[in-house]
Design a protein around this motif. Structure first.
Motif, PDB file in Angstrom:
ATOM      1  N   MET A  61       0.834  -1.210   0.000  1.00 45.58           N
ATOM      2  CA  MET A  61       0.000   0.000   0.000  1.00 45.58           C
ATOM      3  C   MET A  61       0.867   1.258   0.000  1.00 45.58           C
ATOM      4  N   THR A  62       1.923   1.256   0.786  1.00 48.17           N
ATOM      5  CA  THR A  62       2.836   2.402   0.831  1.00 48.17           C
ATOM      6  C   THR A  62       3.490   2.621  -0.526  1.00 48.17           C
ATOM      7  N   THR A  63       3.888   1.538  -1.169  1.00 47.67           N
ATOM      8  CA  THR A  63       4.512   1.635  -2.485  1.00 47.67           C
ATOM      9  C   THR A  63       3.554   2.239  -3.504  1.00 47.67           C
ATOM     10  N   ILE A  64       2.303   1.796  -3.481  1.00 47.96           N
ATOM     11  CA  ILE A  64       1.304   2.349  -4.416  1.00 47.96           C
ATOM     12  C   ILE A  64       1.100   3.831  -4.153  1.00 47.96           C
ATOM     13  N   THR A  65       1.064   4.219  -2.887  1.00 48.42           N
ATOM     14  CA  THR A  65       0.908   5.633  -2.534  1.00 48.42           C
ATOM     15  C   THR A  65       2.118   6.438  -3.005  1.00 48.42           C
ATOM     16  N   ILE A  66       3.318   5.893  -2.826  1.00 53.01           N
ATOM     17  CA  ILE A  66       4.533   6.572  -3.303  1.00 53.01           C
ATOM     18  C   ILE A  66       4.483   6.736  -4.817  1.00 53.01           C
ATOM     19  N   ALA A  67       4.107   5.679  -5.518  1.00 57.08           N
ATOM     20  CA  ALA A  67       4.043   5.736  -6.984  1.00 57.08           C
ATOM     21  C   ALA A  67       3.030   6.780  -7.443  1.00 57.08           C
ATOM     22  N   ARG A  68       1.889   6.817  -6.796  1.00 52.48           N
ATOM     23  CA  ARG A  68       0.860   7.805  -7.156  1.00 52.48           C
ATOM     24  C   ARG A  68       1.378   9.217  -6.918  1.00 52.48           C
ATOM     25  N   THR A 113       3.147 -15.364  -0.084  1.00 57.93           N
ATOM     26  CA  THR A 113       2.987 -15.288  -1.529  1.00 57.93           C
ATOM     27  C   THR A 113       2.102 -14.097  -1.841  1.00 57.93           C
ATOM     28  N   ILE A 114       2.445 -13.377  -2.886  1.00 60.51           N
ATOM     29  CA  ILE A 114       1.667 -12.213  -3.307  1.00 60.51           C
ATOM     30  C   ILE A 114       1.236 -12.461  -4.742  1.00 60.51           C
ATOM     31  N   SER A 115      -0.072 -12.476  -4.966  1.00 66.11           N
ATOM     32  CA  SER A 115      -0.615 -12.750  -6.291  1.00 66.11           C
ATOM     33  C   SER A 115      -1.355 -11.534  -6.815  1.00 66.11           C
ATOM     34  N   ARG A 116      -1.213 -11.257  -8.085  1.00 67.29           N
ATOM     35  CA  ARG A 116      -1.942 -10.172  -8.746  1.00 67.29           C
ATOM     36  C   ARG A 116      -3.233 -10.768  -9.269  1.00 67.29           C
ATOM     37  N   LEU A 117      -4.354 -10.170  -8.905  1.00 61.52           N
ATOM     38  CA  LEU A 117      -5.659 -10.654  -9.344  1.00 61.52           C
ATOM     39  C   LEU A 117      -6.385  -9.541 -10.081  1.00 61.52           C
ATOM     40  N   PRO A 118      -7.320  -9.802 -10.910  1.00 61.19           N
ATOM     41  CA  PRO A 118      -7.774 -11.119 -11.346  1.00 61.19           C
ATOM     42  C   PRO A 118      -6.697 -11.815 -12.168  1.00 61.19           C
ATOM     43  N   SER A 119      -6.833 -13.130 -12.308  1.00 64.10           N
ATOM     44  CA  SER A 119      -5.809 -13.859 -13.056  1.00 64.10           C
ATOM     45  C   SER A 119      -5.752 -13.318 -14.475  1.00 64.10           C
ATOM     46  N   GLY A 120      -4.561 -13.206 -14.983  1.00 71.59           N
ATOM     47  CA  GLY A 120      -4.376 -12.637 -16.307  1.00 71.59           C
ATOM     48  C   GLY A 120      -4.151 -11.133 -16.279  1.00 71.59           C
ATOM     49  N   ALA A 121      -4.149 -10.548 -15.079  1.00 71.49           N
ATOM     50  CA  ALA A 121      -3.887  -9.102 -14.962  1.00 71.49           C
ATOM     51  C   ALA A 121      -2.449  -8.832 -15.370  1.00 71.49           C
ATOM     52  N   PRO A 122      -2.165  -7.646 -15.907  1.00 68.65           N
ATOM     53  CA  PRO A 122      -0.789  -7.324 -16.295  1.00 68.65           C
ATOM     54  C   PRO A 122       0.178  -7.462 -15.124  1.00 68.65           C
ATOM     55  N   ALA A 123       1.436  -7.744 -15.450  1.00 63.51           N
ATOM     56  CA  ALA A 123       2.452  -7.981 -14.423  1.00 63.51           C
ATOM     57  C   ALA A 123       2.854  -6.721 -13.683  1.00 63.51           C
ATOM     58  N   THR A 124       2.600  -5.548 -14.260  1.00 66.07           N
ATOM     59  CA  THR A 124       3.001  -4.288 -13.634  1.00 66.07           C
ATOM     60  C   THR A 124       1.792  -3.405 -13.393  1.00 66.07           C
ATOM     61  N   VAL A 125       1.983  -2.406 -12.529  1.00 65.94           N
ATOM     62  CA  VAL A 125       0.968  -1.378 -12.303  1.00 65.94           C
ATOM     63  C   VAL A 125       1.584  -0.069 -12.768  1.00 65.94           C
ATOM     64  N   VAL A 126       0.884   0.622 -13.639  1.00 61.30           N
ATOM     65  CA  VAL A 126       1.376   1.889 -14.165  1.00 61.30           C
ATOM     66  C   VAL A 126       0.449   2.994 -13.678  1.00 61.30           C
ATOM     67  N   MET A 127       1.038   3.990 -13.021  1.00 61.81           N
ATOM     68  CA  MET A 127       0.277   5.144 -12.553  1.00 61.81           C
ATOM     69  C   MET A 127       0.496   6.280 -13.557  1.00 61.81           C
ATOM     70  N   GLN A 128      -0.589   6.878 -14.013  1.00 58.38           N
ATOM     71  CA  GLN A 128      -0.502   7.988 -14.954  1.00 58.38           C
ATOM     72  C   GLN A 128      -0.113   9.269 -14.226  1.00 58.38           C
ATOM     73  N   ALA A 129       0.201  10.288 -14.979  1.00 59.42           N
ATOM     74  CA  ALA A 129       0.588  11.577 -14.406  1.00 59.42           C
ATOM     75  C   ALA A 129      -0.529  12.184 -13.560  1.00 59.42           C
ATOM     76  N   SER A 130      -1.759  11.772 -13.796  1.00 58.52           N
ATOM     77  CA  SER A 130      -2.896  12.257 -13.010  1.00 58.52           C
ATOM     78  C   SER A 130      -2.998  11.564 -11.657  1.00 58.52           C
ATOM     79  N   GLY A 131      -2.224  10.514 -11.448  1.00 50.83           N
ATOM     80  CA  GLY A 131      -2.274   9.756 -10.200  1.00 50.83           C
ATOM     81  C   GLY A 131      -3.217   8.573 -10.259  1.00 50.83           C
ATOM     82  N   ARG A 132      -3.858   8.395 -11.387  1.00 49.91           N
ATOM     83  CA  ARG A 132      -4.771   7.257 -11.572  1.00 49.91           C
ATOM     84  C   ARG A 132      -4.034   6.100 -12.241  1.00 49.91           C
ATOM     85  N   PRO A 133      -4.465   4.867 -11.958  1.00 50.78           N
ATOM     86  CA  PRO A 133      -3.830   3.733 -12.629  1.00 50.78           C
ATOM     87  C   PRO A 133      -4.153   3.751 -14.126  1.00 50.78           C
TER      88      PRO A 133
END
Length: 173
Positions: A61-68, A113-133
């Motif tokens: 959660m902290t990492t996502i907040t930092i990225a945003r 173990t940390i899994s990205r869901l739903p299955s088939g979701a992209p391997a990375t999370v990209v935050m746009q300049a607006s702060g939205r994924p």
């Protein structure tokens, strides 16, 4: 000046100084300690395992907040990616812009173990300049990370606005 008299028993015999424990006292103490440790260690192990799961979810959660925050501050895209492809428990990095400037790095989380869901979701999370994924990195209106350990599960949710939250339940599939 008067000297202090030596301590003595009521009959006048001097007191004998006793040091240490008797064998009986020592055996009773060790027995009680053994029983308490036998009861306490399994529940303590469960507590530690639960803390590992919580720690991983809060770090994510902290990492996502930092990225945003960095995406908004730098007015560029910021990417969160696992260090090892698809293995989020091995740690992750946060990189900004096309130059992929390292912003934050998180170490591994053994025994979870940390899994990205739903299955088939992209391997990375990209935050746009607006702060939205980026819609391409989030297949639904929400993106999930499920953290499993030997004593429980947590779900980290990234909503469409880019704000993470955590719950102590399994993620929807």
């Amino acid at each position: 000046m008067k000297l202090a008299a030596s301590r003595s028993t009521p009959r006048g015999a001097p007191l004998r100084r006793v040091r240490g424990f008797t064998l009986t006292e020592l055996m009773i103490t060790l027995t009680v300690m053994g029983i308490l440790l036998g009861i306490g260690i399994p529940s303590f192990r469960s507590f530690v395992d639960g803390q590992k799961i919580k720690s991983a979810s809060y770090e994510l959660m902290t990492t996502i907040t930092i990225a945003r925050s960095e995406a908004i501050k730098r007015n560029t895209t910021v990417t969160i990616a696992p260090v090892t492809a698809g293995a989020w428990a091995g740690g992750w990095t946060v990189k900004a812009g096309t130059a992929q400037t390292l912003v934050h790095e998180q170490g591994s989380f053994p025994l979870v173990t940390i899994s990205r869901l739903p299955s088939g979701a992209p391997a990375t999370v990209v935050m746009q300049a607006s702060g939205r994924p980026d819609p391409a990195s989030s297949t639904l209106s929400k993106s999930y990370f499920q953290i499993n350990g030997s004593s429980g599960v947590r779900c980290v949710t990234l909503d469409a606005v880019g704000i993470p939250s955590s719950s102590s339940t399994a993620c929807p599939t």
